[in-house]
Design a protein around this motif. Sequence first.
Motif, mmCIF file in Angstrom:
data_model
loop_
_atom_site.group_PDB
_atom_site.id
_atom_site.type_symbol
_atom_site.label_atom_id
_atom_site.label_comp_id
_atom_site.label_asym_id
_atom_site.label_seq_id
_atom_site.Cartn_x
_atom_site.Cartn_y
_atom_site.Cartn_z
ATOM 1 N N MET A 1 47.074 -114.850 41.199
ATOM 2 C CA MET A 1 47.254 -113.553 41.851
ATOM 3 C C MET A 1 48.053 -113.672 43.134
ATOM 4 S SD MET A 1 43.665 -111.500 41.363
ATOM 5 C CE MET A 1 42.724 -112.759 42.208
ATOM 6 N N GLY A 2 48.019 -114.839 43.754
ATOM 7 C CA GLY A 2 48.737 -114.963 45.006
ATOM 8 C C GLY A 2 49.032 -116.406 45.336
ATOM 9 N N VAL A 3 50.111 -116.611 46.054
ATOM 10 C CA VAL A 3 50.468 -117.927 46.546
ATOM 11 C C VAL A 3 51.356 -117.691 47.766
ATOM 12 C CG1 VAL A 3 52.500 -118.062 45.042
ATOM 13 C CG2 VAL A 3 51.478 -120.158 45.947
ATOM 14 N N TYR A 4 51.206 -118.528 48.783
ATOM 15 C CA TYR A 4 52.037 -118.311 49.962
ATOM 16 C C TYR A 4 53.415 -118.916 49.747
ATOM 17 C CZ TYR A 4 51.601 -123.140 51.746
ATOM 18 O OH TYR A 4 51.691 -124.489 51.906
ATOM 19 N N ARG A 5 54.427 -118.254 50.322
ATOM 20 C CA ARG A 5 55.795 -118.747 50.248
ATOM 21 C C ARG A 5 56.502 -118.472 51.573
ATOM 22 N NH1 ARG A 5 57.830 -116.366 44.501
ATOM 23 N NH2 ARG A 5 56.480 -114.632 45.110
ATOM 24 N N GLU A 6 57.331 -119.399 52.008
ATOM 25 C CA GLU A 6 58.050 -119.242 53.272
ATOM 26 C C GLU A 6 59.288 -118.388 53.033
ATOM 27 O OE1 GLU A 6 58.918 -122.011 57.135
ATOM 28 O OE2 GLU A 6 59.478 -122.835 55.180
ATOM 29 N N VAL A 7 59.434 -117.341 53.830
ATOM 30 C CA VAL A 7 60.591 -116.455 53.702
ATOM 31 C C VAL A 7 61.608 -116.685 54.811
ATOM 32 C CG1 VAL A 7 59.215 -114.714 52.510
ATOM 33 C CG2 VAL A 7 59.523 -114.543 54.971
ATOM 34 N N SER A 8 61.171 -117.333 55.879
ATOM 35 C CA SER A 8 62.016 -117.660 57.028
ATOM 36 C C SER A 8 61.222 -118.698 57.814
ATOM 37 C CB SER A 8 62.282 -116.405 57.868
ATOM 38 O OG SER A 8 63.186 -116.661 58.924
ATOM 39 N N PRO A 9 61.860 -119.527 58.637
ATOM 40 C CA PRO A 9 61.093 -120.536 59.379
ATOM 41 C C PRO A 9 59.916 -119.929 60.146
ATOM 42 C CG PRO A 9 63.412 -120.995 59.586
ATOM 43 C CD PRO A 9 63.308 -119.668 58.876
ATOM 44 N N GLY A 10 58.711 -120.334 59.819
ATOM 45 C CA GLY A 10 57.521 -119.839 60.486
ATOM 46 C C GLY A 10 57.039 -118.487 60.003
ATOM 47 N N VAL A 11 57.655 -117.952 58.952
ATOM 48 C CA VAL A 11 57.270 -116.646 58.411
ATOM 49 C C VAL A 11 56.949 -116.827 56.927
ATOM 50 C CG1 VAL A 11 57.933 -114.247 58.047
ATOM 51 C CG2 VAL A 11 58.793 -115.496 60.051
ATOM 52 N N PHE A 12 55.753 -116.406 56.528
ATOM 53 C CA PHE A 12 55.279 -116.673 55.172
ATOM 54 C C PHE A 12 54.793 -115.388 54.497
ATOM 55 C CE2 PHE A 12 54.722 -120.375 57.804
ATOM 56 C CZ PHE A 12 55.173 -121.425 57.019
ATOM 57 N N SER A 13 55.115 -115.269 53.232
ATOM 58 C CA SER A 13 54.532 -114.223 52.402
ATOM 59 C C SER A 13 53.180 -114.733 51.899
ATOM 60 C CB SER A 13 55.445 -113.908 51.224
ATOM 61 O OG SER A 13 54.802 -113.052 50.301
ATOM 62 N N VAL A 14 52.105 -114.003 52.231
ATOM 63 C CA VAL A 14 50.760 -114.448 51.867
ATOM 64 C C VAL A 14 50.009 -113.382 51.065
ATOM 65 C CG1 VAL A 14 50.550 -116.060 53.788
ATOM 66 C CG2 VAL A 14 49.840 -113.681 54.104
#
Length: 394
Positions: A1-14
């Motif tokens: 259902m979810g996994v974190y991913r980095e979208v920019s340095p220090g910014v993550f989709s959670v």
Amino acid sequence: MGVYREVSPGVFSVGVIDWDRRLFDELIPLPDGTSYNAYLVRGGEKNALIDSADPPFGRALLENLERLGIDRLDYVVAHHAEQDHSGSIPAVLERFPEAKVVCTPRCRELLEEHLKISAEKFETVEDRATLSLGGKTLEFLYTPWVHWPETMVTYLKEDEILFSCDFFGSHFATSDLFADPKIIYEPAKRYYAEIMMPFRAIIRKNLEVVDPLSIKMIAPSHGPLHADPSFIVEAYRDWASEDVKNEVVIPFVSMHGSTRLMVDYLTDGLIARGIGVKRFDIAVSDVGKMAEALVDAATLVVATCTVLGGPHPNAAHVAFLANALRPKTRFASIIGSYGWGGKTVKAIQEAIPLLKVEVMEPVLAKGLPGEEDYQALDQLADEILKRHQELGIA
């Protein structure tokens, strides 16, 4: 259902993806599912979570934060009090009791009322206020009525990311982090039609709020992110404008075939006159598709049989829905059939007081349509063409 991913340095989709949801607010069909996007901004000194998730997905959100190694959370930015964004904030605060909820004063009132979050947990911000996380600066911009009165968006200055809440979103479950413009255009337009269209004048004002920003990425609260911000911003500018297209939307319902014959005849007549037609059998059609069609159409023709002296309940529902969505449609008419009489035309007209339309002469046939009825439909098609020509769209 979810996994974190980095979208920019220090910014993550959670956030989390809701692959299987098929109805939103017990009203809006979701043929493609949806997502509840949340973002973690990690600064040199502090961490901020931007939005949360629908309550059933709170555990998945917290698991993403745990996987990311977040052991302290300083702020939870609440753009919007509706539960699909804010519903997991109580669970987040239970896990991170040190966190403060950052929101507008109006949002604070709503969160206190709807989620019973205690007053000391809030840190309200004014329009254009900033918050430093240490090398990451959040700027908060008020965007009321997109689509609730308390809504704001957040701009991450250093990374030039706009966290836009419902603005520029889409109900679209996908494993792709970033939107493909060719794929996301229709889901985004449908989302705009169902949620944003009643507020298009205010949408235009809120586009002016974000226009001065240098934006490299738009991160909405539903659907994939936009690595090409100009694509979705210009689409919104078009949808929210007052420009209409040479199109007629015909939602219809026919119990015994008479109204369908009239719809078939009018459809052919409009096409022969060079007018685009989008028609929907409302007994079986997806109302979201009809709403999407209304975004651009110059004319709406409601076609209905008569039930107990009035319009078929499905047609009455469509009229009510169109009135609530308030598209920029300029003209409207009513066609259909009846057996022994009734007040169909009056009922439909009274159901659309918020539509700023010119209502053209209705065409109602008694029983099966005859030659005079078909002639009247030709006259209606001619009148629609004339009105569209006067607008310069035909």
